[in-house]
Design a protein around this motif. Sequence first.
Motif, short mmCIF file in Angstrom:
data_model
loop_
_atom_site.label_atom_id
_atom_site.label_comp_id
_atom_site.label_asym_id
_atom_site.label_seq_id
_atom_site.Cartn_x
_atom_site.Cartn_y
_atom_site.Cartn_z
N GLY A 1 0.72 -1.19 0.02
CA GLY A 1 0.06 -0.06 0.11
C GLY A 1 0.78 1.08 0.06
O GLY A 1 2.09 1.21 -0.18
N PHE A 2 0.09 2.32 0.41
CA PHE A 2 0.95 3.83 0.48
C PHE A 2 0.26 4.56 1.40
O PHE A 2 -0.96 4.86 1.39
N SER B 1 -3.68 0.17 8.42
CA SER B 1 -2.56 -0.81 7.79
C SER B 1 -1.80 -1.88 8.62
O SER B 1 -1.54 -2.61 8.33
N GLU B 2 -1.89 -1.14 9.94
CA GLU B 2 -1.17 -2.16 11.00
C GLU B 2 -2.26 -3.05 11.53
O GLU B 2 -1.67 -4.00 12.26
N TYR B 3 -3.43 -2.98 11.35
CA TYR B 3 -4.45 -3.89 11.97
C TYR B 3 -5.42 -4.50 11.10
O TYR B 3 -6.28 -5.15 11.66
N LEU C 1 -0.49 -4.62 6.69
CA LEU C 1 -0.19 -4.43 5.43
C LEU C 1 1.36 -3.62 5.20
O LEU C 1 1.81 -2.71 6.06
N THR C 2 2.20 -4.31 4.27
CA THR C 2 3.56 -3.66 3.83
C THR C 2 3.19 -2.42 3.00
O THR C 2 2.12 -2.37 2.43
N THR C 3 3.59 -1.36 3.45
CA THR C 3 3.37 0.06 2.81
C THR C 3 4.44 1.07 2.91
O THR C 3 5.28 0.91 3.37
N SER D 1 1.97 -8.55 4.49
CA SER D 1 1.40 -8.86 3.31
C SER D 1 2.28 -8.93 2.08
O SER D 1 1.75 -9.23 1.21
N THR D 2 3.40 -9.09 2.14
CA THR D 2 4.23 -9.25 1.37
C THR D 2 5.35 -10.55 1.63
O THR D 2 5.47 -10.90 2.88
#
Length: 339
Positions: free
Chosen positions: A272-273, A279-281, A286-288, A328-329
């Motif tokens: 993500g971006f 994103s952390e939950y 999520l990798t971002t 996520s990666t």
Amino acid sequence: MPTIKDVARAAGCSTATVSRALASPEKVSEATRERVTRAIAEVGYAPNVAARNLRRAESKTIVALLPDISNPFFSEIINGMEEEAHRAGYLVLIGDCEHDPARAEAYFGLLSTNQADGILLLTAEVPRALVRQADGRTDFPLVMACEFFADLDLPTIAIDNHQAACHAIDYLASLGHRRIATLSGPAANPICVERVRGYRDTLTVHGLSGEARILEGDFGFRSGYQQGLALLESPVTRPTAIFCHSDEMAIGVLKAARQLGIAVPERLSVVGFDNIGLSEYCEPELTTISQPRNEIGREAMRLLLSLLRGESAVRRQTLSTQLIVRQSTGRPAAEHSGG
């Protein structure tokens, strides 16, 4: 056209009081001045002489224009702006443009009625002619944050979107991914243009230019989900990694992958971006690309306040980003089976 009598009627005072408030605002009470200012805005009375005289009094208010106030990306930026504004004795008025240039134009109308001292612009969805006109006024500073106009030299606080995208794609390629798709925001948006350019440039560096696949979204959850389905439904052309221009779209892609039974990160990596709180939950985490959102807000407000004080300042400041690697990666399925 509205007249001074209309203003007096709306303000509940005499025309003489209105004239005095316009010509010598320091000679009327603050309450009267504010009442007259509101009445001017209400009836649309803003001749040049009124605008010029009203500029003699500060409103101690900054307008921050957002494209979509519901987007959690802006919360930390607003927080940073508020911190600096409060310290300097200013209030921040949040304007939600809802991706509508006409709504943005209405907020720019505050220039002529002394209801704000400057604008922090967090959206490029504004008529360029309007921005050029505002930028040409030395008495009404305008600063852009996050987004920018490629063809306008405005005071701007932003990140290097090209470099950030290069970092994300280089990371995915280093894991062994070859079919890397990207889900962009609106294609005409300058930050998306830069991120797509970084995506293409890095694919070329890794000899993957023929694998480029770009779909357009709108930064939101729903478009991430819908375009995620479009990217993932065909096993033949399915990418092993997707780089999204926002965390919201990336979370939408994660939902699409769950619905299709595609394991993340075993069969699909998602980047993500922005590094918003969700994103952390989300599941998986999520990798971002992390933007220094609070710092962007603080630096943008500092720049605007320095312009209000008549100080010279650096017109463009570029802040650093960071790739945050989470769950996520991973390496593509072939790498796992080969190991």
